[in-house]
Motif scaffolding. Structure first.
Motif, mmCIF file in Angstrom:
data_model
loop_
_atom_site.group_PDB
_atom_site.id
_atom_site.type_symbol
_atom_site.label_atom_id
_atom_site.label_comp_id
_atom_site.label_asym_id
_atom_site.label_seq_id
_atom_site.Cartn_x
_atom_site.Cartn_y
_atom_site.Cartn_z
ATOM 1 N N SER A 1 0.816 -1.216 0.000
ATOM 2 C CA SER A 1 0.000 0.000 0.000
ATOM 3 C C SER A 1 0.846 1.262 0.000
ATOM 4 O O SER A 1 0.567 2.219 -0.735
ATOM 5 N N TRP A 2 1.907 1.300 0.818
ATOM 6 C CA TRP A 2 2.735 2.507 0.913
ATOM 7 C C TRP A 2 3.374 2.852 -0.425
ATOM 8 O O TRP A 2 3.481 4.036 -0.795
ATOM 9 N N LEU A 3 3.771 1.818 -1.187
ATOM 10 C CA LEU A 3 4.417 2.053 -2.475
ATOM 11 C C LEU A 3 3.411 2.586 -3.486
ATOM 12 O O LEU A 3 3.727 3.465 -4.285
ATOM 13 N N SER A 4 2.179 2.060 -3.445
ATOM 14 C CA SER A 4 1.145 2.541 -4.362
ATOM 15 C C SER A 4 0.759 3.984 -4.059
ATOM 16 O O SER A 4 0.509 4.771 -4.973
ATOM 17 N N ILE A 5 0.682 4.334 -2.776
ATOM 18 C CA ILE A 5 0.348 5.715 -2.414
ATOM 19 C C ILE A 5 1.438 6.665 -2.911
ATOM 20 O O ILE A 5 1.147 7.726 -3.484
ATOM 21 N N LEU A 6 2.701 6.289 -2.731
ATOM 22 C CA LEU A 6 3.809 7.096 -3.237
ATOM 23 C C LEU A 6 3.734 7.225 -4.757
ATOM 24 O O LEU A 6 3.896 8.328 -5.309
ATOM 25 N N ALA A 7 3.479 6.119 -5.445
ATOM 26 C CA ALA A 7 3.401 6.135 -6.906
ATOM 27 C C ALA A 7 2.237 6.984 -7.383
ATOM 28 O O ALA A 7 2.349 7.704 -8.389
ATOM 29 N N ALA A 8 1.104 6.924 -6.681
ATOM 30 C CA ALA A 8 -0.050 7.739 -7.056
ATOM 31 C C ALA A 8 0.270 9.229 -6.921
ATOM 32 O O ALA A 8 -0.105 10.041 -7.784
ATOM 33 N N VAL A 9 0.975 9.597 -5.861
ATOM 34 C CA VAL A 9 1.391 10.996 -5.675
ATOM 35 C C VAL A 9 2.302 11.426 -6.824
ATOM 36 O O VAL A 9 2.182 12.530 -7.368
ATOM 37 N N MET A 10 3.221 10.539 -7.230
ATOM 38 C CA MET A 10 4.128 10.847 -8.339
ATOM 39 C C MET A 10 3.354 11.045 -9.648
ATOM 40 O O MET A 10 3.681 11.930 -10.448
ATOM 41 N N SER A 11 2.326 10.223 -9.868
ATOM 42 C CA SER A 11 1.547 10.348 -11.102
ATOM 43 C C SER A 11 0.821 11.686 -11.147
ATOM 44 O O SER A 11 0.747 12.336 -12.203
ATOM 45 N N PHE A 12 0.288 12.127 -9.992
ATOM 46 C CA PHE A 12 -0.329 13.448 -9.940
ATOM 47 C C PHE A 12 0.698 14.534 -10.211
ATOM 48 O O PHE A 12 0.405 15.526 -10.889
ATOM 49 N N ALA A 13 1.906 14.354 -9.691
ATOM 50 C CA ALA A 13 2.944 15.380 -9.830
ATOM 51 C C ALA A 13 3.328 15.581 -11.289
ATOM 52 O O ALA A 13 3.289 16.718 -11.795
ATOM 53 N N TYR A 14 3.696 14.488 -11.991
ATOM 54 C CA TYR A 14 4.161 14.707 -13.371
ATOM 55 C C TYR A 14 3.014 15.043 -14.309
ATOM 56 O O TYR A 14 3.193 15.778 -15.287
ATOM 57 N N SER A 15 1.795 14.540 -14.024
ATOM 58 C CA SER A 15 0.642 14.922 -14.837
ATOM 59 C C SER A 15 0.369 16.415 -14.680
ATOM 60 O O SER A 15 0.074 17.113 -15.658
ATOM 61 N N SER A 16 0.467 16.901 -13.446
ATOM 62 C CA SER A 16 0.228 18.322 -13.178
ATOM 63 C C SER A 16 1.283 19.196 -13.835
ATOM 64 O O SER A 16 0.982 20.280 -14.340
ATOM 65 N N ILE A 17 2.540 18.723 -13.827
ATOM 66 C CA ILE A 17 3.605 19.489 -14.474
ATOM 67 C C ILE A 17 3.360 19.580 -15.977
ATOM 68 O O ILE A 17 3.461 20.654 -16.582
ATOM 69 N N GLY A 18 3.040 18.442 -16.595
ATOM 70 C CA GLY A 18 2.737 18.455 -18.025
ATOM 71 C C GLY A 18 1.556 19.356 -18.337
ATOM 72 O O GLY A 18 1.568 20.113 -19.322
#
Length: 479
Positions: free
Chosen positions: A186-203
């Motif tokens: 779960s902890w890894l998925s939460i971190l990965a989900a945060v990363m997906s929001f980050a790079y999507s938001s940057i793009g």
């Protein structure tokens, strides 16, 4: 003494109840939050940044319509699949731990083997594709810095090899693959989900900045790329097929839905929580897809690159591009595990049943790890999972255009896993009368999605043939 024995037995029973479910498996601790994180991690891949290209091929009208249609189909069929987790009753029935178990309980026969072939073939393809995509993002960081220092006039000056980065990704996955099961992820998925929001938001932010920056805006049309101006007639057809397939498979997380649902604690009923998680995951994904795709198309027009972070639709600010690509790599590190864990679990469960007396396969050894406490090590798990990561990495190195194979595998698995099996299991479970109104419209939906899968497969095959004609093994990115 009798009272002492009774008290000791009660303590042992309480300890078992604390650590294990009533079926003897590890206690499930998943919640709406962790399930939503797993879904977002599985669905929002680096492909979100290629949606500008997909909408450029389809245009404003068809592109946005296709995005919305597939978001609805994905959510609808995921609710049907969530109700199939337990059988025969979706709330009080027997748990089914994998997608194959669900199909076995509701349909049986050769369809179980068909499900296994589609599911695990897709999962293997995804892990190989993620190895390639993550290495491209790592390479993009190095190239972005090079372009910043040397300029963008000659891309060959900044050519970089993928292979060292694939090796780094593989080493990380070998370590993470020792996480025993989905319940510990779960902890890894939460971190990965945060990363997906980050790079999507940057793009998204860079696209909005480009649109708002003034000056001459790139050409966009209601129907996308124009024949005779942007593409030839045949290119328009093939790219349309590919873009429809890209959008359809961008929503495909049914391959791991049951495994995610099996992490949820109960009560409340798993199917109710999973439906809420699917709604949260799919609606969040659709919002990001729509924003990134539409603003990306507005920013780059009919010449939108395949991925405007790794494909260098943007060059500056270079530090922000670097950070976005690091986020992509971190996200794919987590997403790899989300898709690999069902493969690991399938093989290990089969081997445990076949060789229950083998200490190599079944024995767990407790190893103290500083600051992390004790960690259970299983020799078979260590050898098998390390071997799998190494093999997938070698395949990615040999065939770095494997994304076209991945598209083909996705085309073959989208229809059976996302549409066909959920609909057929619902018809069987609810005993829908043949040729009734509900039966007819469900069948029509199934057939239409089959046609889309065939079209997407044709586009993937055409792209694969094109890549094979121009393939140069062991070339660097930028050559």
């Amino acid at each position: 003494m009798a009272n002492q024995a009774f008290y000791t037995e009660k303590l042992e029973d309480a300890d078992l109840a604390k650590n294990f479910d009533d079926d003897g498996r590890s206690k499930r601790t998943g919640t709406l939050l962790t399930a939503s994180a797993h879904i977002i991690t599985a669905v929002i891949g680096s492909g979100v940044l290629s949606l500008a290209w997909a909408i450029a091929q389809l245009g404003w009208v068809t592109g946005t319509a296709v995005l919305m249609i597939f978001s609805f189909i994905t959510y609808f069929t995921s609710t049907l699949l969530a109700d199939s987790y337990r059988s025969p009753d979706p709330v009080s029935g027997k748990r089914n731990y994998t997608y194959m178990d669900v199909v076995r309980s509701h349909l049986g026969g050769f369809k179980v083997q068909l499900c296994g072939l589609a599911q695990y073939g897709n999962l293997i393809g995804v892990t190989i594709g993620y190895t390639i995509t993550a290495s491209i993002s790592m390479v993009a960081v190095s190239r972005s810095d090079c372009f910043h220092n040397k300029g963008t006039h000659d891309h060959k000056l900044c050519s970089v090899s993928n292979y060292p980065y694939m090796s780094v990704f593989a080493v990380i996955q070998i370590i993470l693959s020792q996480i025993p099961n989905f319940h510990k992820l779960s902890w890894l998925s939460i971190l990965a989900a945060v990363m997906s929001f980050a790079y999507s938001s940057i793009g998204l932010g860079l696209s909005i900045a480009k649109v708002a920056g003034g000056g001459a805006h790139p050409k966009t049309t209601m129907t996308g790329t124009t024949v005779g101006v942007d593409v030839t007639g045949s290119e328009k057809i093939w790219r349309t097929f590919q873009s429809i397939g890209d959008i359809a498979f961008a929503y495909n997380y049914s391959t791991v839905l049951i495994e995610i649902q099996d992490t949820l604690r109960s009560p409340p009923a798993e199917n109710k929580v999973m439906k809420k998680a699917s709604l949260a995951g799919v609606s969040t994904t659709t919002m990001f897809y729509m924003l990134c795709g539409c603003f990306g198309y507005a920013a780059f027009g009919n010449q939108a690159p395949g991925n405007f972070l790794t494909g260098f639709g943007f060059y500056e600010p270079f530090w922000l591009i670097d950070f976005a690509n690091v986020c992509i790599a971190v996200h794919l590190i987590g997403a790899y595990q989300v898709f690999a864990q069902p493969i690991f679990g399938f093989v290990e469960t089969r081997c445990n049943k076949r060789w229950p007396d083998s200490k190599f396969i079944t024995s767990e050894y407790s190893v103290p790890i500083p600051f992390l406490g004790e960690w259970n090590i299983n020799l078979f798990r260590m050898v098998w999972r390390t071997t799998y990561v190494v093999i997938t990495s070698v395949i990615a190195m040999i065939l770095p255009f494997f994304n076209d194979f991945l598209g083909l595998i996705g085309a073959a698995s989208f229809y059976p896993l996302t549409v066909y099996f959920p609909i057929e299991m619902y018809i069987a479970r609810a005993k829908i009368p043949k040729f009734s109104f509900t039966w007819v419209w469900l069948k029509i939906l199934s057939w239409v999605c089959l046609a889309v899968s065939i079209v997407a497969a044709a586009g993937s095959i055409q792209g694969l043939v094109t890549d094979l004609k121009t393939y140069k093994p062991f070339k660097n990115v930028g050559d």
